[in-house]
Design an enzyme around this catalytic site. Structure first.
Site, PDB file in Angstrom:
ATOM      1  N   ASP B  76      -0.559  17.937 -12.828  1.00 48.40           N
ATOM      2  CA  ASP B  76      -0.541  16.563 -13.347  1.00 48.40           C
ATOM      3  C   ASP B  76       0.550  16.393 -14.399  1.00 48.40           C
ATOM      4  OD1 ASP B  76      -2.611  15.059 -11.980  1.00 48.40           O
ATOM      5  OD2 ASP B  76      -4.043  16.412 -12.927  1.00 48.40           O
ATOM      6  N   GLU B 107      -0.909   9.805 -14.181  1.00 52.87           N
ATOM      7  CA  GLU B 107      -0.886  11.271 -14.104  1.00 52.87           C
ATOM      8  C   GLU B 107      -1.090  11.875 -15.500  1.00 52.87           C
ATOM      9  OE1 GLU B 107      -1.119  12.995 -11.500  1.00 52.87           O
ATOM     10  OE2 GLU B 107      -0.490  11.649  -9.902  1.00 52.87           O
ATOM     11  N   HIS B 110      -4.737  11.809 -16.048  1.00 53.83           N
ATOM     12  CA  HIS B 110      -5.390  12.916 -15.333  1.00 53.83           C
ATOM     13  C   HIS B 110      -5.258  14.212 -16.129  1.00 53.83           C
ATOM     14  CE1 HIS B 110      -4.593  10.710 -11.219  1.00 53.83           C
ATOM     15  NE2 HIS B 110      -5.404  10.035 -12.023  1.00 53.83           N
ATOM     16  N   TYR B 114      -8.616  16.729 -18.154  1.00 54.13           N
ATOM     17  CA  TYR B 114      -9.080  18.130 -18.109  1.00 54.13           C
ATOM     18  C   TYR B 114      -9.340  18.651 -19.518  1.00 54.13           C
ATOM     19  CZ  TYR B 114      -7.844  17.837 -13.226  1.00 54.13           C
ATOM     20  OH  TYR B 114      -7.790  17.451 -11.917  1.00 54.13           O
ATOM     21  N   GLU B 167       0.993  15.539  -4.522  1.00 51.06           N
ATOM     22  CA  GLU B 167      -0.110  14.569  -4.623  1.00 51.06           C
ATOM     23  C   GLU B 167      -1.180  14.790  -3.549  1.00 51.06           C
ATOM     24  OE1 GLU B 167      -0.431  12.171  -6.879  1.00 51.06           O
ATOM     25  OE2 GLU B 167       1.532  11.455  -7.535  1.00 51.06           O
ATOM     26  N   GLU B 201      -4.954   9.899  -6.412  1.00 52.45           N
ATOM     27  CA  GLU B 201      -3.922  10.691  -5.721  1.00 52.45           C
ATOM     28  C   GLU B 201      -3.707  10.184  -4.300  1.00 52.45           C
ATOM     29  OE1 GLU B 201      -2.564  11.947  -7.940  1.00 52.45           O
ATOM     30  OE2 GLU B 201      -3.718  13.302  -9.200  1.00 52.45           O
ATOM     31  N   HIS B 204      -1.338   7.305  -4.584  1.00 59.27           N
ATOM     32  CA  HIS B 204       0.000   7.798  -4.928  1.00 59.27           C
ATOM     33  C   HIS B 204       0.688   8.393  -3.690  1.00 59.27           C
ATOM     34  CE1 HIS B 204      -1.383   8.541  -9.404  1.00 59.27           C
ATOM     35  NE2 HIS B 204      -1.452   7.276  -9.048  1.00 59.27           N
TER      36      HIS B 204
END
Lengths: 137, 328
Positions: B76, B107, B110, B114, B167, B201, B204
């Site tokens: 990402d 992105e 994303h 995490y 992606e 994703e 994308h």
């Protein structure tokens, strides 16, 4: 009789559904997406093949030209089933346009495939569509 | 981009104020609308509800999970800081540039997510260890290099190919694990967050693949053959590396073969996003149904009326529709 369309489909500029239809090689008519095109009128039973829009949400999931096509009662009376294109990445919304049309028109959602379909999808739908129609009298 | 080579002159030679009411390509607005209506932030997901579940994982399973998420974070980060911005100079329309700006930011969301998972569930030391692991892991670094080489190249078509492979293919060795946990009723809130990423994703990969196909159709047959060759070649290089990465992560928990099927299935979809035919045969793309079910929790059975394997004569569940549009 044999020239009657068995499939009616919609595909945007990206053309995934069009490619699937071409690989099926069955009689099919396209719902035009150009705004100024003359509307499609269908005169015999058909299965609708529709991609899902909206990337996961219900709003806008069914392409506008498909809604306009089905708003024509004459077209609507001949629909017998729906096949939906989509992407499993959209989770519960995979092929959601097919579910919406099936519910609205009270016909079965027959099949779902991703993007322009694998060879197996093409074989399954060819076989399925061919046996779906009752034999000619 | 600085020390590699001078960037090519942008395709759009001058900047004009963007007019969203005058579109050259309807797809730009359609995708912009999809992406903005799908917008989300990690704070929306109650990750702390997974704390108890996290404690039921063994130390090995915890380490695997943190490593998998660290690997995803790297992808990402690459996509946000290099991949999506590298597509902007080749944009055919100002609206396409705006869509890449959206992808660039998403992105980053994303990658940031995490860290939200880590700070909620994990010990700081374990996370630091995983980041160190990611910097030293040869197969993770190899995939990063394979992709970045294309992003820094002067071949705009291959930049898009590499972007779609990232992606639509490279993420899935990682996405497998939270779907697996979810199918075992573990880390279900984390899985909810990952599903939001998986949804993004898909859009994308679809959009970048669509723009790739527009440029590909304009190329000469020789150039098309060359690009197609490069694309399948890159996919196989990435795939070979991905298999090694998968083995190094999943052999210990015995899931390698299941992950590989998920890789094959998603590699085919990546190729289709580029307009190319699937490569892996159905016999090795049969992803475990519990993983497919984890992608769509609480969904109905599969709809395969023709084979009779799904629920018979299914009429779709009631869905709210925009009744303004429907006249019946």
């Amino acid at each position: 009789m044999s020239t009657a369309p068995q499939l009616v489909y919609f595909s945007t500029r990206s053309g995934n559904t069009r490619r699937f239809i071409e690989k099926l090689d069955l009689p099919a008519e396209r719902i035009p997406f150009e705004k100024d095109a003359s509307p499609l009128k269908v005169e015999s039973p058909y299965i609708l093949v529709v991609p899902s829009y909206g990337g996961g949400s219900v709003a806008g999931a069914v392409p506008k030209p498909v809604i306009h096509f089905l708003n024509d009662e004459h077209n609507r009376q001949w629909i017998r089933g729906v096949i939906a294109a989509g992407n499993t990445n959209f989770g519960t919304a995979y092929g959601i346009a097919g579910r919406i049309v099936a519910e609205k028109c009270r016909v079965p959602l027959l099949y779902r495939f991703e993007l322009f379909g694998t060879a197996q999808d093409v074989a399954n739908v060819r076989q399925g569509v061919t046996s779906f129609w009752p034999p000619h009298p | 981009m600085t020390d590699m080579q001078a960037p090519a002159a942008p395709k759009l030679s001058r900047i004009d104020a963007i007019n969203w009411n005058r579109l050259q390509d309807d797809k730009d607005l359609e995708v912009w609308n999809r992406l903005t209506s799908n917008f989300w932030l990690p704070e929306k997901v109650p990750l702390s509800n997974d704390i108890q579940s996290w404690k039921t994982l063994t130390a090995e399973e915890q380490q695997l999970t943190i490593r998998v998420f660290t690997g995803l974070t790297l992808l990402d980060t690459i996509q946000s800081s290099v991949g999506a911005p590298s597509l902007m100079p080749d944009a055919r329309t100002p609206h396409e540039e705006a869509v890449y700006a959206n992808i660039t930011f998403m992105e980053a969301v994303h990658a940031r997510s995490y860290s939200s998972i880590f700070s909620t569930l994990c010990a700081t030391q374990d996370v630091d260890d995983a980041f160190r692991w990611s910097e030293e892991n040869p197969t993770l670094q190899a995939k990063s290099t394979l992709i970045l080489d294309r992003y820094y190249s002067d071949d705009p078509l291959m930049r898009k190919v590499a972007s779609v492979f990232l992606e639509s293919f490279l993420f899935y060795s990682g996405f497998f694990l939270p779907m697996y946990w979810s199918s075992h009723a573990k880390l279900t809130n984390t899985a909810d967050l990952i599903r939001l990423i998986i949804r993004d994703e898909a859009v994308h990969g679809y959009y970048i693949g669509y723009k790739f196909q527009l440029a590909y159709e304009e190329a000469t047959p020789e150039r098309q053959a060359e690009v197609k060759d490069y694309a399948y070649g890159l996919l196989m290089e990435l795939y070979d590396n991905e298999v090694k990465y998968t083995e190094s992560l999943y052999d210990g928990v015995g899931l390698t073969e299941d992950v590989k099927k998920f890789l094959h299935y998603n590699a085919n979809k990546a190729l289709m996003n580029l307009g190319f035919e699937a490569l892996f045969p159905d016999t090795i793309t049969d992803v475990d149904p519990t993983i497919m079910a984890a992608l769509a929790p609480n969904a109905d059975e599969n709809h395969d009326f023709f084979s009779g394997s799904g629920s018979s004569y299914v009429i779709g569940r009631a869905e709210a529709t925009e009744d303004d549009d429907w006249a019946f």
